[in-house]
Design a protein around this motif. Sequence first.
Motif, PDB file in Angstrom:
ATOM      1  N   VAL A 266     -10.618   1.698   7.581  1.00 12.35           N
ATOM      2  CA  VAL A 266     -10.392   2.089   8.714  1.00 12.35           C
ATOM      3  C   VAL A 266     -10.399   0.469   9.518  1.00 12.35           C
ATOM      4  N   ASP A 267      -8.580   0.657  10.038  1.00 19.36           N
ATOM      5  CA  ASP A 267      -8.177  -0.091  11.223  1.00 19.36           C
ATOM      6  C   ASP A 267      -8.975   0.339  12.104  1.00 19.36           C
ATOM      7  N   THR A 270      -5.950   0.551  15.491  1.00 24.08           N
ATOM      8  CA  THR A 270      -4.488   1.376  15.346  1.00 24.08           C
ATOM      9  C   THR A 270      -5.098   2.779  15.007  1.00 24.08           C
ATOM     10  N   THR A 272      -5.643   3.734  11.978  1.00 25.98           N
ATOM     11  CA  THR A 272      -4.851   4.061  10.902  1.00 25.98           C
ATOM     12  C   THR A 272      -6.130   4.116   9.404  1.00 25.98           C
ATOM     13  N   TYR A 274      -6.397   3.157   5.052  1.00 26.54           N
ATOM     14  CA  TYR A 274      -6.097   2.350   3.944  1.00 26.54           C
ATOM     15  C   TYR A 274      -6.441   3.336   3.519  1.00 26.54           C
ATOM     16  N   ARG A 284      -1.190   4.618   4.005  1.00 25.63           N
ATOM     17  CA  ARG A 284      -1.616   4.749   5.279  1.00 25.63           C
ATOM     18  C   ARG A 284      -1.592   5.979   6.124  1.00 25.63           C
ATOM     19  N   LEU A 285      -2.415   6.984   6.652  1.00 29.36           N
ATOM     20  CA  LEU A 285      -2.288   8.074   7.221  1.00 29.36           C
ATOM     21  C   LEU A 285      -3.368   8.122   8.526  1.00 29.36           C
ATOM     22  N   PRO A 286      -3.050   8.696   9.328  1.00 30.06           N
ATOM     23  CA  PRO A 286      -4.151   8.469  10.653  1.00 30.06           C
ATOM     24  C   PRO A 286      -5.200   8.977  10.087  1.00 30.06           C
ATOM     25  N   ALA A 287      -6.541   7.979  11.000  1.00 30.71           N
ATOM     26  CA  ALA A 287      -8.248   7.993  10.263  1.00 30.71           C
ATOM     27  C   ALA A 287      -8.574   9.789  10.420  1.00 30.71           C
ATOM     28  N   PRO A 293       1.245  11.516   5.108  1.00 30.70           N
ATOM     29  CA  PRO A 293       0.930  10.240   4.582  1.00 30.70           C
ATOM     30  C   PRO A 293       1.905   9.779   4.180  1.00 30.70           C
ATOM     31  N   GLY A 365       2.353  -3.453   7.501  1.00 29.90           N
ATOM     32  CA  GLY A 365       2.790  -2.692   6.263  1.00 29.90           C
ATOM     33  C   GLY A 365       3.759  -4.029   5.544  1.00 29.90           C
TER      34      GLY A 365
END
Length: 440
Positions: A266-267, A270, A272, A274, A284-287, A293, A365
């Motif tokens: 998780v970033d 942001t 995000t 992965y 990639r999608l919201p955490a 996705p 990205g």
Amino acid sequence: MKTRNSRPRVLSAAALGAAVAVAATTLAAAPPAGASDRFHDGLPGVTPRAETAPVFDDEEGGNADADDPAIWRNAADPDRSLVITAVKEGGLRVYDLDARQVQAVAAPPAPGPEDAPGRFNNVDLVHGLRLSSGRADVAVSSDRGTDRLRFHRIDGGAAGAPPTDVTDAAAPRIFTASQEEVNEERTAYGLAAYTDRRTGRSYAVVSRAGTTEVALLELDATSAGTVTYRKVRTVALPAAFRLPGGGSWSPCGEPGELPQVEGMVVDTRTGTLYAGQEDVGVWRLPADLRGAPRLLDKVREFGVPAAYDEESDECLPAGEDPGLGGARLAADVEGLTLLPGGAGGAGRLIVSSQGDDTFAVYERGRYADGFRVVASGELDGAEECDGAAVLDAPLGSRYPDGLLVVQDGHVSPEDDDREATGFKFVDLAHVEAALGERRS
């Protein structure tokens, strides 16, 4: 119970030829420690500075199979920082910065004679988790053998002082409803832990073996000083994909298995997630698992028709490659880790491309570069890498620029034909230099 790669891989003449070429190149390469050299595919090679002693996946070796690392920085004394690793039925093994084992935690025993013992698959860290005794850094592990998370408070770098188990006894199973379901092994698998910067709440994203399911769990400390969790939501990534011109494609696997996810990170800047779907690519999608996705990149084998062969336990080609795959990743997609500090402050995602023993680096990205971890002197490189972890903070005199730790799926030489695995420690400054980014 399979150990390294639970899903059969698609075999082809081209893939076998590439593997032989990679192996020959790696064996021939022995640059000075820390140096980089470019291989036939144009990727630089970086050499490890240290390696852990091998662990062995058999009864004599304690059924230990190296899988996933996490790096804990001792803020008070960075030279005494630790690398905490999951070694499946071997539990957790903890190493100092010289890659010497200093601590060990056993996996939980089997609850009954017909049940499997605990099996730690992935490990991650939550920093400053609020416990009843105060804030603490906690190692979070996905226990594939019990379908639960396990929590261990990190008490410091003293040799012989293992992390303290603070798992709440009432922590629930994540995906299954009974021990019988647990024994079918559709249990907790991949893991990424993080703390939401906006709310201060801590979470774990956990995938389920043999399925495309991913669950979000909120971590919660109890008044007794233990840690438990509650499920917030679950999503399922795609298992079938539409093809141009009509039709669909699904990755080949054993009957009843769907393309699973393991490597995740998780970033937190942001929000995000992965997620590496092993035979598909990187999503990639919201955490918080809200929102659609999107595929960041696909494996080369994407879209290739294949059929499972029971006799060989492999997926064999069943048609021509339609050329729909990516150019950078060879199945399986495995360890994912984030390296901050790219161009413009954008973080860089490092992905283990297990099928060709490389690591791909993505920035903003898009694919930016790649590298290998190769042999040097008595230290061999990293092959069929599962887990990876990176930390760009100073770690004392040994790693003042940070550290990359990667799993090695084939420690050389193997002992008496036993499967040997371990971890390689790589100076992050050498990775940065190989990627063409000099520190000021």
